[in-house]
Design a protein around this motif. Structure first.
Motif, PDB file in Angstrom:
ATOM      1  N   ALA B 128      -2.073   6.046  15.440  1.00 34.24           N
ATOM      2  CA  ALA B 128      -2.018   5.342  14.087  1.00 34.24           C
ATOM      3  C   ALA B 128      -2.987   6.062  13.006  1.00 34.24           C
ATOM      4  O   ALA B 128      -2.657   6.505  11.899  1.00 34.24           O
ATOM      5  N   ALA B 129      -4.247   6.353  13.593  1.00 34.16           N
ATOM      6  CA  ALA B 129      -5.167   6.860  12.781  1.00 34.16           C
ATOM      7  C   ALA B 129      -4.462   8.462  12.031  1.00 34.16           C
ATOM      8  O   ALA B 129      -4.785   8.909  11.024  1.00 34.16           O
ATOM      9  N   GLN B 130      -3.707   8.997  12.699  1.00 32.24           N
ATOM     10  CA  GLN B 130      -3.187  10.379  12.496  1.00 32.24           C
ATOM     11  C   GLN B 130      -1.987  10.098  11.371  1.00 32.24           C
ATOM     12  O   GLN B 130      -1.412  11.173  10.856  1.00 32.24           O
ATOM     13  N   GLY B 131      -1.732   8.910  11.318  1.00 32.99           N
ATOM     14  CA  GLY B 131      -0.647   8.879  10.420  1.00 32.99           C
ATOM     15  C   GLY B 131       0.614   8.735  10.911  1.00 32.99           C
ATOM     16  O   GLY B 131       1.814   8.892  10.184  1.00 32.99           O
ATOM     17  N   VAL B 132       0.910   8.266  12.276  1.00 30.99           N
ATOM     18  CA  VAL B 132       2.269   8.231  12.711  1.00 30.99           C
ATOM     19  C   VAL B 132       2.872   6.815  12.225  1.00 30.99           C
ATOM     20  O   VAL B 132       2.341   5.830  12.343  1.00 30.99           O
ATOM     21  N   PRO B 133       4.070   7.012  11.851  1.00 29.01           N
ATOM     22  CA  PRO B 133       4.666   5.855  10.989  1.00 29.01           C
ATOM     23  C   PRO B 133       5.111   4.876  12.134  1.00 29.01           C
ATOM     24  O   PRO B 133       6.620   4.729  12.169  1.00 29.01           O
TER      25      PRO B 133
END
Lengths: 247, 637
Positions: B128-133
C-alpha cells in the motif's frame, strides 16, 4: 481458413531487413494470432528455414511482451487487446496480412519482430516509484484512499508497458506510457511527496531516449491494449507545468 | 539421511521473532562488498533484489524476459491473502495458519506456514505504501473478498490484476535501486548452470539471449526465484517461457528437490479448443464467489444450458460439499470436475468442460455489479471463446497451474548447498500438497521482502567477500559444460521441432501424472519418458547458431531439462503411496472418492538427491510434525 503473411525479417540490427511472404493454409479461425505464427514457424523449421523471432510470454494479454504491427496497426485491428489475445476469426479468409516490428528510434530492432524496449525501464528508473524501504511502511489502513481516486489510479496503472502507444504514434512519442505511471502515483496520497521531481525526471529521461513529442493524435489510446485514456496525458502536462513553475 | 530444517526452538508464535533477532545483520559498509545474484524478477526475485540493495548489497538481477516487469507473477489475477481481519469476521494469524496447513493437506512445515501468516500483514502495509492501487471500500479503507478453501474475507485485490500491480510495485522498488547503483538488471539473460566449488555456491553460468554469449557470474550468494514447472505439462496456465532449467540444474549440482509430484491443477480454466493451442487461460478463482458450477444430471445431454431445467442440473460441488460449496479448495474442485466428465456428463466439445453459471448472481446482484467485479475476465472469455458469459454460462476445465514442489530449503530458505537460497514458487516449503488461492503472491513477497534479505545477510556475515572472483576452475568447467550442451543441441539437426517433443511429453504427463495417478500409469510414464528423451536427442531440429538470438535453442534447452525432470516427478508420485492434496493416487481413496492420506508412512517431505545420469536419485526424508494442529482428515463437506 487461408492467410498470406508478409513478415518483416531482419537478422540483426546491423543487417538490412526485408519482407518475406508465407502462406498459412487450413488454419482454424479459433487460433490466436501468436498461434498462427507458431504454425508458420513449425512449417518454416520443417523446411529448414529460420523461424520468425517474436517476443511473447504470458499469452493472456498482461505481460506486455508481444509487440507487432499487423496491417499497420499496433496489435492488429481489434481494439483493447494485445496480439496474443487477437483471434483469427476477426480476419477474412484469403486476406493478406503485413506484420512488422514496432518502428521507433527509441526501440531499436534486435531481430525480426523483436525490438529493444529497455528505454521504458530507464524511464521508470528515473522516478516511477514511491521511495519506501522494506519494513518502513505504516499500517495500510492508516492512509485511507477515496475509492474514486483508487479506481482512477488503477485505470492508469493497468498499463502493460508493451510500447504500442509509441508504435502507433506518428511522432513515436512515449507520452501515454509516461502519463500512465505519473498519473497512477499522482492520484494516490502515497505518491505526493515525490510528485514534482518524479514528473520532471521521467519526462527528461523520455526526451533523452529519443521519443517524439505529443501532438494530440490520440492514436496511442486507440492502439492501447488496456485502453489507457489520453486524459492522463493532460494530467501529465498539468503536473509537468506545475513542477516547472515551482522549480 | 534425515534432513534437518533447522527450525528454531520455542513456541510456534515466538519462533520467527526470536530467530529474526538472532540473525546477524551486516553493516552496509561490509554489505556493499558482497555481491548477491538474484535469478528471476517475479514477485519473489524483484522484492528480494530491491530489499537486499536497500540493505547495501550489490545485487545482480537476471531475467530471461526483455524486462524485469514481465515475469509471470504479473498474470496472477485474484488477490493476496493477509490476516488483517479488516472485515471483522474473526480472522487472525492463527486462522490463516490453520487454513493453510489444512489446505495443504498436512504436508507443509508448521513453522514456515506460521511465519508466512505472521508476515502477511506487513506485506499489505508495504505494498500500500508503494502505491499499489488496491481495491477500496467507499470509506477509503482496503476492500477484501473471499477465496476458495476459506470462510473469511481476507483477500486483498486490485481488480483482476493483483499480480500485475504487486509485481509493478516490486519492480519499481527494484528500479529505484538500479537508479541508486546498487542493482544491475540483466534482461534477456538465462541461467543455465550453478557453479559449486568446495561444497559452496559460488556463482552461475548464463547465456546472453541476444548475443548468445555464455559466461560465468560469481556471487557470494545465489538466490533462485525462478518460479514453478507447470509447463512440464506443455499446456498450462503458465507463461510460455516458464521453465525448470535453473532449479533443475541446481538439483544436478547437489541441491535436493522436494515433493516434485505436488503439482496444482487449477479448476477454472478455459477448456482446450484445438491442436495448435499454445496455452490454457485461467479464469480467476474469485469467479467462484458468485458463479455456480454444474453439469447436466443425464449423461450425453447435448441441450444448450438454457434449455436444461433446474431439476435436471447437478450442482455437484454444492451437493458434495454443502459447507464450502463452490468455494471448495482447488484440488477438490478440479478432481470433482474430472469425475463428472469421466462419467460422461461433461459439456462442450469432447465433453471436457463444466458450466460456471452467473445467471443467479446477475439476477440477484444485477449485471452492473457482476461487470464491476469480473468485467475484465468476462471480456477475456469472450475474446478467446467468442461466447458471452453474461448470456450463457462459461465453460471451464482444470489446467496445470502451480508447483507446490520445488527445491528443498531449510527455515532460512537455504537449500542443501550452502549459499544457495530458493524463494517463491521455486521452493517447496509453505503450501504442502495443495496451495490455497491468493497465497502464492503472499509467499513470494514474504520470502522476498521479509525473509531472504535477513537470512542471506546472516549467511554472509563473517564470510570473506569474493568480490566477483571467478578464477576458481569450477567456473570454467561449468561454462564448458554449458557450451558443450548448446553445441550438442545444435548438432542434432533432426526433423521434429522442439514443440512437437514438448507436446508429446505434456500429453504423457497429463494422462499419467495429472489429476489422478496410478502405479500402472506412472510405471508406464517412467518407461516412456526416456524413449521420448532419446528420440529428442536423435531427431530434434534446432536451426541457426548458438551465437545469436535463437528462440528455438532457448526452448530446446528447457525442454531437454523437462525430459529429465519429468522422470523425477513420476518417480516421486510413484513412491508416495497415498493421496494428499493435488497428488491423487487412485489406489488410495475413501469410499466417496476423497483423497486418503497415509500419515503413518508418508508424513514427510520427500527430498531427492541427484546421483548421476542413469542412476536413480536418492531419497531423503524430512519428517513433518504437527504440534499446533493435530493431523486430521481434511473435510470441506
Amino acid at each position: 481458413m487461408r492467410l498470406t503473411l508478409r513478415v518483416w525479417r531482419q537478422k540483426s540490427a546491423k543487417e538490412p531487413g526485408r519482407f518475406e511472404t508465407y502462406e498459412a493454409k487450413d488454419i482454424s479461425p479459433d487460433l490466436s494470432f501468436l498461434e498462427l505464427l507458431d504454425v508458420v514457424n513449425d512449417g518454416l523449421q520443417q523446411r529448414g528455414l529460420d523461424p520468425i523471432a517474436f517476443d511473447h510470454d504470458c499469452r493472456e494479454g498482461i505481460c506486455g511482451s508481444c509487440a507487432m504491427m499487423i496491417n499497420g496497426e499496433a496489435h492488429g485491428p481489434q481494439p483493447a487487446v494485445a496480439a496474443c489475445q487477437l483471434y483469427l476469426r476477426h480476419f477474412k479468409d484469403g486476406e493478406t496480412l503485413t506484420i512488422e516490428p514496432w518502428r521507433a528510434r527509441a526501440f531499436p530492432i534486435i531481430r525480426d519482430l523483436i525490438v529493444d524496449r529497455s528505454a521504458f525501464d530507464r524511464i521508470i528508473q528515473a522516478g516511477g516509484y514511491v521511495s519506501v524501504d522494506t519494513g518502513s511502511a505504516p499500517e495500510a489502513n492508516s492512509v485511507p484512499v477515496p475509492k474514486p481516486d483508487a479506481e482512477e489510479a488503477m485505470d492508469a496503472a493497468a498499463c502493460i508497458g508493451c510500447g504500442a502507444c509509441v508504435a502507433a504514434c506518428p511522432n513515436a512519442s512515449a507520452m501515454l506510457f509516461v502519463a500512465a505511471k505519473v498519473s497512477h502515483l499522482a492520484k494516490l496520497p502515497q505518491g505526493q511527496a515525490e510528485r514534482k521531481p518524479r514528473v520532471l525526471n521521467m519526462v527528461e529521461q523520455m526526451d533523452r531516449e529519443g521519443f517524439g513529442n505529443c501532438t494530440n493524435h490520440y492514436e496511442c489510446m486507440a492502439a492501447c491494449p488496456k485502453s489507457i485514456h489520453v486524459k492522463f496525458i493532460a494530467q501529465l502536462n498539468r503536473d509537468y507545468l506545475k513542477a516547472c513553475r515551482r522549480r | 539421511m534425515i534432513l534437518d530444517p533447522k527450525i528454531p526452538p520455542g513456541p510456534l508464535p515466538d519462533k520467527w521473532e526470536a530467530h529474526r533477532k538472532a540473525l546477524k545483520a551486516l553493516d552496509p559498509s561490509v554489505a556493499q562488498r558482497c555481491r548477491v545474484l538474484v535469478v528471476g524478477t517475479g514477485l519473489a526475485g524483484a522484492s528480494a533484489a530491491a530489499t537486499l540493495a536497500e540493505r547495501g548489497f550489490q545485487v545482480e538481477a537476471l531475467c530471461f524476459q526483455d524486462s524485469a516487469r514481465r515475469a509471470h507473477s504479473i498474470a496472477a489475477q485474484g488477490g493476496i491473502n493477509a490476516a488483517k481481519n479488516y472485515p471483522k469476521d474473526g480472522d487472525s494469524i492463527e486462522r490463516l495458519f490453520q487454513d493453510t496447513i489444512k489446505g495443504g493437506d498436512f504436508r507443509s512445515r508448521e513453522a514456515n506456514v506460521y511465519r508466512l501468516a505472521e508476515i502477511s500483514n506487513a506485506i499489505i502495509d508495504q505494498c500500500a505504501a508503494q502505491g499499489v492501487p488496491f481495491a477500496r471500500e467507499y470509506d477509503g479503507h482496503l476492500a477484501n473478498r473471499s477465496f476458495g478453501g476459506v470462510k473469511v474475507r481476507r483477500t486483498f485485490y486490485a481488480r483482476g490484476q493483483t499480480g500485475q500491480q504487486l509485481l509493478l510495485g516490486a519492480y519499481q522498488a527494484m528500479m529505484r535501486q538500479v537508479k541508486a547503483g546498487r542493482v544491475r538488471v540483466h534482461p534477456r539473460t538465462e541461467m543455465l548452470d550453478l557453479v559449486v566449488a568446495d561444497g559452496e555456491t559460488r556463482g552461475i553460468v548464463v547465456r546472453d539471449l541476444v548475443t548468445g554469449e555464455i559466461h560465468a557470474l560469481s556471487g557470494d550468494a545465489v538466490v533462485l526465484a525462478t518460479g514453478g514447472y507447470s509447463t512440464v505439462y506443455h499446456l498450462s496456465t503458465n507463461a510460455k517461457g516458464c521453465n525448470v532449467t535453473a532449479a533443475y540444474r541446481a538439483y544436478r549440482r547437489g541441491a535436493h528437490f522436494a515433493n516434485p509430484c505436488f503439482t496444482q491443477i487449477h479448476p477454472t480454466c478455459i477448456p482446450l479448443a484445438g491442436r495448435y493451442q499454445s496455452k490454457l487461460t485461467l479464469m480467476s478463482e474469485s469467479l467462484r464467489n458468485d458463479g455456480r458450477i454444474w453439469v447436466p444430471k443425464q449423461k450425453g445431454d447435448t441441450r444448450p444450458p438454457s434449455q436444461i431445467p433446474e431439476a435436471e442440473r447437478d450442482y455437484y460441488l454444492e451437493r458434495r460439499y454443502p459447507s464450502y460449496g463452490n468455494l471448495a479448495p482447488r484440488d477438490i474442485a478440479s478432481r470433482a470436475a474430472k469425475a463428472v466428465c469421466d462419467e460422461g456428463r461433461g459439456v462442450g466439445p469432447g465433453g471436457q468442460g463444466v458450466y460456471l453459471d452467473f445467471a443467479d448472481a446477475v439476477r440477484k446482484l444485477g449485471r452492473k455489479t457482476i461487470q464491476e467485479r469480473y468485467g475484465n475476465l468476462f471480456d477475456m472469455y469472450r475474446e478467446i471463446t467468442d461466447e458471452d458469459a453474461y448470456a450463457a454460462p462459461m465453460r471451464i476445465y482444470p489446467a496445470p497451474h502451480y508447483a507446490m514442489g520445488g527445491l528443498w530449503v531449510d527455515y532460512n530458505l537455504m537449500g542443501t548447498i550452502p549459499g544457495l537460497f530458493v524463494i517463491g514458487e521455486a521452493n517447496f516449503s509453505d503450501h504442502g500438497a495443495n496451495r490455497l488461492g491468493a497465497s502464492a503472491l503472499m509467499q513470494g513477497l514474504a520470502d522476498g521482502y521479509f525473509i531472504a534479505p535477513l537470512t542471506v545477510a546472516d549467511y554472509l556475515s563473517g564470510r570473506k567477500p569474493q568480490r566477483g572472483d571467478a578464477a576458481h576452475p569450477a567456473f570454467a568447467a561449468a561454462r564448458r559444460e554449458v557450451e558443450e550442451r548448446t553445441r550438442r543441441l545444435l548438432a542434432v539437426r533432426g526433423k521434429r521441432t522442439v514443440d512437437a517433443f514438448h507436446r508429446d511429453l505434456g500429453k504423457l504427463m497429463w494422462d499419467d501424472c495429472g489429476m489422478s495417478r496410478s502405479a500402472a500409469g506412472l510405471t508406464r510414464a517412467l518407461a516412456e519418458i526416456p524413449r521420448i528423451r532419446d528420440a529428442f536427442w536423435k531427431d530434434v531440429t534446432v536451426l541457426g547458431g548458438g551465437e545469436e538470438l535463437n528462440q528455438a535453442l532457448e526452448r530446446a534447452g528447457r525442454v531437454a531439462d523437462f525430459l529429465e525432470f519429468a522422470e523425477l516427478i513420476c518417480r516421486d508420485a510413484l513412491h508416495r503411496e497415498e493421496s494428499c492434496g493435488g497428488h491423487f493416487r487412485v489406489e488410495h481413496q475413501t469410499a466417496d472418492g476423497e483423497a486418503k492420506r497415509d500419515d503413518a508412512r508418508f508424513c514427510y517431505v520427500a527430498a531427492w538427491q541427484f546421483a548421476g545420469d542413469g542412476q536413480p536419485p536418492v531419497l531423503h526424508r524430512e519428517p513433518l510434525a504437527f504440534d499446533a494442529i493435530p493431523l486430521s482428515e481434511r473435510s470441506y463437506k
